[in-house]
Design a protein around this motif. Structure first.
Motif, PDB file in Angstrom:
ATOM      1  N   ARG A 286       0.717  -1.182   0.006  1.00 51.19           N
ATOM      2  CA  ARG A 286       0.045  -0.056  -0.034  1.00 51.19           C
ATOM      3  C   ARG A 286       0.932   1.467   0.047  1.00 51.19           C
ATOM      4  O   ARG A 286       0.501   2.338  -0.876  1.00 51.19           O
ATOM      5  N   ALA A 287       1.898   1.164   0.834  1.00 46.74           N
ATOM      6  CA  ALA A 287       2.737   2.519   0.571  1.00 46.74           C
ATOM      7  C   ALA A 287       3.361   2.793  -0.576  1.00 46.74           C
ATOM      8  O   ALA A 287       3.722   3.824  -1.038  1.00 46.74           O
ATOM      9  N   SER A 288       3.972   1.624  -1.328  1.00 47.14           N
ATOM     10  CA  SER A 288       4.456   1.843  -2.639  1.00 47.14           C
ATOM     11  C   SER A 288       3.558   2.379  -3.371  1.00 47.14           C
ATOM     12  O   SER A 288       3.704   3.073  -4.398  1.00 47.14           O
ATOM     13  N   GLU A 316       9.695  10.828   6.166  1.00 48.10           N
ATOM     14  CA  GLU A 316       8.968  10.116   7.407  1.00 48.10           C
ATOM     15  C   GLU A 316       8.684   8.605   6.928  1.00 48.10           C
ATOM     16  O   GLU A 316       9.147   7.495   7.813  1.00 48.10           O
ATOM     17  N   VAL A 317       8.561   8.402   5.473  1.00 50.24           N
ATOM     18  CA  VAL A 317       8.543   7.012   5.241  1.00 50.24           C
ATOM     19  C   VAL A 317       9.703   6.239   5.430  1.00 50.24           C
ATOM     20  O   VAL A 317       9.585   4.874   5.767  1.00 50.24           O
ATOM     21  N   LEU A 318      10.661   6.654   4.889  1.00 50.03           N
ATOM     22  CA  LEU A 318      12.090   6.152   5.003  1.00 50.03           C
ATOM     23  C   LEU A 318      12.543   5.968   6.707  1.00 50.03           C
ATOM     24  O   LEU A 318      13.236   4.935   6.697  1.00 50.03           O
ATOM     25  N   ASP A 319      12.225   6.860   7.440  1.00 59.91           N
ATOM     26  CA  ASP A 319      12.479   6.615   8.857  1.00 59.91           C
ATOM     27  C   ASP A 319      11.751   5.329   9.243  1.00 59.91           C
ATOM     28  O   ASP A 319      12.302   4.672  10.181  1.00 59.91           O
ATOM     29  N   MET A 358       1.228  10.875   2.416  1.00 58.38           N
ATOM     30  CA  MET A 358       2.576  10.406   2.852  1.00 58.38           C
ATOM     31  C   MET A 358       2.782  10.046   4.431  1.00 58.38           C
ATOM     32  O   MET A 358       3.221   9.139   4.717  1.00 58.38           O
ATOM     33  N   ARG A 359       2.357  10.770   5.154  1.00 56.43           N
ATOM     34  CA  ARG A 359       2.476  10.564   6.646  1.00 56.43           C
ATOM     35  C   ARG A 359       1.565   9.362   7.003  1.00 56.43           C
ATOM     36  O   ARG A 359       1.894   8.653   7.814  1.00 56.43           O
ATOM     37  N   SER A 360       0.529   9.268   6.401  1.00 57.82           N
ATOM     38  CA  SER A 360      -0.511   8.082   6.558  1.00 57.82           C
ATOM     39  C   SER A 360       0.204   6.654   6.366  1.00 57.82           C
ATOM     40  O   SER A 360       0.113   5.772   7.080  1.00 57.82           O
ATOM     41  N   ALA A 361       0.962   6.848   5.092  1.00 58.52           N
ATOM     42  CA  ALA A 361       1.753   5.565   4.570  1.00 58.52           C
ATOM     43  C   ALA A 361       2.802   5.278   5.661  1.00 58.52           C
ATOM     44  O   ALA A 361       3.177   4.308   6.011  1.00 58.52           O
ATOM     45  N   ALA A 362       3.495   6.360   6.314  1.00 54.17           N
ATOM     46  CA  ALA A 362       4.298   6.092   7.256  1.00 54.17           C
ATOM     47  C   ALA A 362       3.983   5.727   8.300  1.00 54.17           C
ATOM     48  O   ALA A 362       4.501   4.493   9.164  1.00 54.17           O
ATOM     49  N   ALA A 382      10.862  -5.226  -1.865  1.00 55.50           N
ATOM     50  CA  ALA A 382      11.569  -4.865  -3.070  1.00 55.50           C
ATOM     51  C   ALA A 382      10.692  -3.878  -3.794  1.00 55.50           C
ATOM     52  O   ALA A 382      11.061  -2.821  -4.471  1.00 55.50           O
ATOM     53  N   THR A 383       9.432  -4.026  -3.733  1.00 52.85           N
ATOM     54  CA  THR A 383       8.368  -3.189  -4.295  1.00 52.85           C
ATOM     55  C   THR A 383       8.480  -1.765  -3.864  1.00 52.85           C
ATOM     56  O   THR A 383       8.340  -0.851  -4.825  1.00 52.85           O
ATOM     57  N   VAL A 384       8.480  -1.814  -2.449  1.00 53.44           N
ATOM     58  CA  VAL A 384       8.408  -0.303  -2.102  1.00 53.44           C
ATOM     59  C   VAL A 384       9.702   0.475  -1.977  1.00 53.44           C
ATOM     60  O   VAL A 384       9.956   1.652  -2.434  1.00 53.44           O
TER      61      VAL A 384
END
Length: 572
Positions: A286-288, A316-319, A358-362, A382-384
């Motif tokens: 879902r994040a991807s 934020e996603v990377l963290d 983006m914050r919701s994905a994080a 791998a996908t994300v």
């Protein structure tokens, strides 16, 4: 002067000597055996002694060429030094009463300018605003000498956007303690990780406490909050914490900016549904999808507020990925997050829709919990990561188009780290798909090629079919076809018309998007008859184990409620 003419902290100084001085006749202890540091000090201090007691009478500036530049000669460095002291107000051109100064070169393609700030007419030099005048002159020097153009790093926008750099004392302390990062850098990363996906101030402060980070909320006389200060917990008895305001960590870590993120809100993660993949895999897929939408936004003539939001959300996603990914890729993901901090855009307010997405994905990634590095979890990772690589590339392209050379380089560095992390998860499954793709019957392979040509523009289709990754994509399309999907319809659905052209490997991007959207299982080698018998035997011998029905994912436990925040205040 002892430092300038000494061996350096790590014996890095070689052949220290003067390249220029106020009159060209200053004693040079580096190359004149009869000259001493005391003599040089006395001639520099002549006007200071005549002036009388004065505070802060020493002016020091280092001027360094970029590592990629050629080595400048002593004559060229002398010209650079004269121009800098002139514009700084130390020794203006044509002024016989200018201050006394020297320029010392001791290797590594840089010089140190040292001056006293009392003029020959016994007045103090007017150097206010010297930094901006010197930067303007340095830009002209770079142009004239054919050096690397660093003018984009000298703008207020760049200085406001990038994280605040550690000072020399902090660097020496980290080196002395054998730490890779300074306390300021570790604190900034900790604050960002506590903020990633947090829905409220209470949750943010609770996460800080859980990490051992101390905080204080400064307040106005009215009682309203005015700012945050943060500190790492002391590691030994008697050591006092070193406090940093949010603005001394990064421009977007001030209280108003953090509260602005909370005001936008986040979408709470949906409950796991029947038929979902493993929870941590599902949230990565879902994040991807969210990241792919953000990539299309940045690549399609965005407003600057949208870019600001995407960069902030991507960090934020990377963290959260760094917190929940296996050791296999965790370090590279963290390096990518730190590099992406240098791509921020200052002076703009982030677009609300992009920030929330983006914050919701994080937040959902955080709720998904730790993930493995193989099987379905590895394929989801791998996908994300493939999506994040493309996002970093598009951010770099946008900055380059705006003339932001340093931000573009930082985004390229983030993309490089993400490529490494991606390769660690994708290497084995892509190799398996490649073998399957090369073994496809010719009619099946031709059918998938026709689907690519019909779904993509001619130039993109030609590029995909010429790639090494085409066999893996063909195998994926054939697998999706067997599962009841239409190859051409899938490709049309997952192929963006612009951002796909920016990808390192459009075939790889399409492969992972197709697998995500058609919910294909992770590629795995076919089990031998012996392996199938062993698995069946283990299944029959298992006792007291809850068996999840096929196609049903177990409901993951929700994280426990965060502890009540406990404000740790400094002693005033």
């Amino acid at each position: 002067m002892q430092y300038l003419y000494g061996p350096g902290r790590r014996n890095e100084h070689t052949d220290p000597h003067l390249v220029a001085s106020w009159d060209g006749f200053a004693p040079d202890p580096g190359r004149d055996p009869q000259a001493t540091l005391a003599q040089l000090r006395d001639v520099l201090d002549l006007h200071v002694v005549r002036y009388g007691p004065i505070k802060k009478h020493v002016y020091h500036r280092m001027v360094r060429a970029d590592p990629s530049d050629r080595n400048l000669s002593d004559e060229e460095w002398a010209d650079v030094a004269r121009r800098i002291v002139a514009v700084a107000g130390i020794a203006p051109d044509g002024d016989p009463d200018g201050c006394r100064w020297i320029a010392v070169h001791h290797g590594d393609n840089h010089i140190h300018i040292l001056a006293t700030t009392v003029r020959a007419d016994l007045t103090q030099a007017r150097i206010r605003g010297d930094q901006f005048r010197a930067e303007t002159e340095l830009t002209e020097i770079e142009r004239q000498y054919g050096l690397k153009d660093l003018s984009d790093t000298r703008t207020p926008e760049y200085r406001d956007a990038i994280p605040k750099r550690a000072k020399s004392g902090e660097l020496r302390k980290a080196e002395r303690l054998g730490q890779e990062e300074t306390g300021r850098e570790r604190l900034r990363t900790g604050v960002r990780r506590a903020l990633a996906g947090a829905a409220s101030e209470e949750e943010f402060l609770a996460r800080l406490t859980a990490q051992g980070i101390q905080y204080d909320i400064r307040r106005k006389p009215s009682g309203d909050p005015s700012g945050y200060t943060f500190a790492l917990a002391p590691v030994s008895d008697g050591e006092k914490p070193v406090w940093f305001s949010g603005s001394k960590l990064a421009a977007d870590l001030t209280l108003p900016k953090i509260h602005g993120r909370f005001a936008v809100g986040v979408d709470e993660p949906p409950s796991n549904r029947m038929g979902d993949l493993v929870w941590s895999s599902t949230v990565r897929y879902r994040a991807s999808t969210t990241i792919d939408r953000a990539t299309a936004t940045v690549d399609d003539a965005p407003w600057i507020t949208q870019v600001t939001a995407v960069v902030s959300g991507a960090i934020e996603v990377l963290d959260t990925l760094a917190l929940t990914s296996p050791v296999l890729s965790r370090k590279e993901i963290n390096h990518a997050a730190r590099a992406l901090e240098y791509t921020a855009v200052a002076g703009t307010r982030a677009a609300r829709a992009e920030v929330r997405a983006m914050r919701s994905a994080a937040r959902e990634l955080l709720y998904g919990g730790p993930s493995g590095g193989s099987g379905d979890e590895g394929a989801a990772a791998a996908t994300v990561l493939c999506s994040l690589v493309l996002l970093a590339i598009v951010i770099a392209k946008w900055h380059a188009a705006q003339g932001h050379q340093r931000q573009a380089e930082a985004a390229d560095a983030a993309a490089a780290h993400l490529r490494t992390a991606y390769g660690r998860h994708a290497g084995r499954p892509v190799a398996l798909l490649d073998v399957r793709g090369r073994q496809l019957p010719e009619p099946v392979r031709d059918r998938q090629e026709a689907a690519v040509r019909q779904a993509l523009p001619a130039d993109q289709a030609a590029r995909v079919l010429a790639e090494d990754g085409w066999a893996a994509l063909a195998a994926t399309l054939a697998e999706a076809e067997q599962a009841g999907h239409d190859s051409q319809a899938l490709l049309t659905q997952v192929a963006g018309q612009r951002e796909l052209a920016s990808a390192d490997s459009p075939a790889a991007v399409l492969t992972w998007r197709v697998r995500r959207n058609s919910r294909l299982p992770a590629p795995a080698p076919k089990a031998t008859a012996e392996e199938r018998r062993t698995r069946a035997a283990r299944s029959r011998s298992a006792t007291g184990r809850t068996i999840t029905p096929a196609g049903t994912a177990a409901q993951p436990p929700r994280p426990p409620a965060p502890p009540a925040p406990e404000t740790v205040r400094r002693t005033r």
